[in-house]
Design a protein around this motif. Structure first.
Motif, PDB file in Angstrom:
ATOM      1  N   HIS A 196       0.848  -1.190   0.000  1.00 58.50           N
ATOM      2  CA  HIS A 196       0.000   0.000   0.000  1.00 58.50           C
ATOM      3  C   HIS A 196       0.886   1.244   0.000  1.00 58.50           C
ATOM      4  CE1 HIS A 196      -3.349   2.668   0.621  1.00 58.50           C
ATOM      5  NE2 HIS A 196      -2.611   3.280   1.523  1.00 58.50           N
ATOM      6  N   CYS A 197       0.486   2.231  -0.785  1.00 55.64           N
ATOM      7  CA  CYS A 197       1.101   3.560  -0.723  1.00 55.64           C
ATOM      8  C   CYS A 197      -0.008   4.594  -0.846  1.00 55.64           C
ATOM      9  CB  CYS A 197       2.158   3.757  -1.808  1.00 55.64           C
ATOM     10  SG  CYS A 197       1.540   3.704  -3.496  1.00 55.64           S
TER      11      CYS A 197
ATOM     12  N   ASP B 199       3.415   8.083   1.451  1.00 60.71           N
ATOM     13  CA  ASP B 199       4.362   8.967   0.764  1.00 60.71           C
ATOM     14  C   ASP B 199       3.757  10.343   0.453  1.00 60.71           C
ATOM     15  OD1 ASP B 199       2.698   7.557  -1.095  1.00 60.71           O
ATOM     16  OD2 ASP B 199       4.069   8.078  -2.721  1.00 60.71           O
TER      17      ASP B 199
ATOM     18  N   LEU C  57       7.442   8.108  -4.356  1.00 60.50           N
ATOM     19  CA  LEU C  57       8.233   6.941  -3.964  1.00 60.50           C
ATOM     20  C   LEU C  57       9.288   6.647  -5.028  1.00 60.50           C
ATOM     21  CD1 LEU C  57       8.762   4.590  -2.072  1.00 60.50           C
ATOM     22  CD2 LEU C  57       6.852   3.375  -3.137  1.00 60.50           C
TER      23      LEU C  57
ATOM     24  N   GLY D 233       2.227   7.254  -4.373  1.00 60.20           N
ATOM     25  CA  GLY D 233       3.084   6.570  -5.334  1.00 60.20           C
ATOM     26  C   GLY D 233       4.083   7.467  -6.032  1.00 60.20           C
TER      27      GLY D 233
ATOM     28  N   THR E  88       3.723  -0.751   3.893  1.00 59.78           N
ATOM     29  CA  THR E  88       2.858   0.414   3.739  1.00 59.78           C
ATOM     30  C   THR E  88       3.729   1.651   3.744  1.00 59.78           C
ATOM     31  OG1 THR E  88       0.971  -0.634   4.816  1.00 59.78           O
ATOM     32  CG2 THR E  88       1.015   1.773   4.813  1.00 59.78           C
ATOM     33  N   ILE E  89       3.596   2.462   2.704  1.00 61.34           N
ATOM     34  CA  ILE E  89       4.380   3.698   2.618  1.00 61.34           C
ATOM     35  C   ILE E  89       3.414   4.857   2.382  1.00 61.34           C
ATOM     36  CG2 ILE E  89       6.196   4.938   1.399  1.00 61.34           C
ATOM     37  CD1 ILE E  89       7.440   2.203   0.737  1.00 61.34           C
TER      38      ILE E  89
END
Length: 185
Positions: A69-70, A92, A76, A73, A89-90
């Motif tokens: 999961h981000c 961002d 990243l 996107g 999980t990021i």
């Protein structure tokens, strides 16, 4: 001149996270992430096409295991040979740079967003975004949490389950909550 919430987010200023433009961007990310998480592994490859197109950058041999999961996107950036294990999980909201050869264990979480410390600010939906940088050849153990604004140096090791609240020097091992240095190589 009106400054959009997206522009405020990018500038590291307080912004309203429930903004319609930001929600549209999050929906686009969720669509790409859905494709990545839903495709059979042989069809997905290292990174599903829609997710790869959304990312700010992904080097050769960068791989993201599903599920993933981000938030957006496009913030990243993955170096060559980066590996994100299942469940990462990021969030961002600010740029996240992960250096070449770096490994993230399962369920690693990176949070660039911080909510306002005052209840009135949280009720207004205020967030601030702070970049996260992880150097080349680092190893982030499973279920580690990296908070907003943190830099982790080249070759550093973050132990499983650690909560990283401040910068980690190159070639250092940190463990615990909050993470503290245990060795320097």
């Amino acid at each position: 001149m009106t400054t959009s919430e997206r522009m405020k987010m990018a500038a590291g200023e307080w912004y309203i996270c429930s903004d319609d433009e930001l929600e549209d961007l999050r929906v686009a990310a969720r669509d790409a992430v859905f494709e990545h998480n839903s495709l059979p592994p042989r069809q997905r490859g290292n990174i599903a096409p829609a997710l790869r197109a959304l990312l700010g950058g992904a080097g050769e041999r960068a791989r993201i295991e599903a599920p993933f999961h981000c938030a957006y996107g496009f913030n990243l950036f993955l170096g060559d040979g980066v590996f994100l294990n299942a469940g990462c999980t990021i969030l961002d909201t600010a740029p996240v740079h992960i250096g070449k050869g770096t490994l993230l264990g399962p369920n690693v979480q990176i949070y660039c967003a911080e909510h306002h410390r005052e209840a009135s600010g949280r009720l207004a939906g205020l967030e601030i975004a702070k970049a996260v940088t992880i150097g080349d050849n680092a190893w982030i153990g499973g279920s580690a949490v990296i908070l907003a604004g943190v830099s982790i140096g080249e070759g550093a090791i973050v132990g499983a389950g650690a909560v990283v609240t401040r910068d980690v020097a190159a070639n250092t091992t940190v463990v615990g909550n909050p993470a503290r240095m245990v060795t320097r190589r």
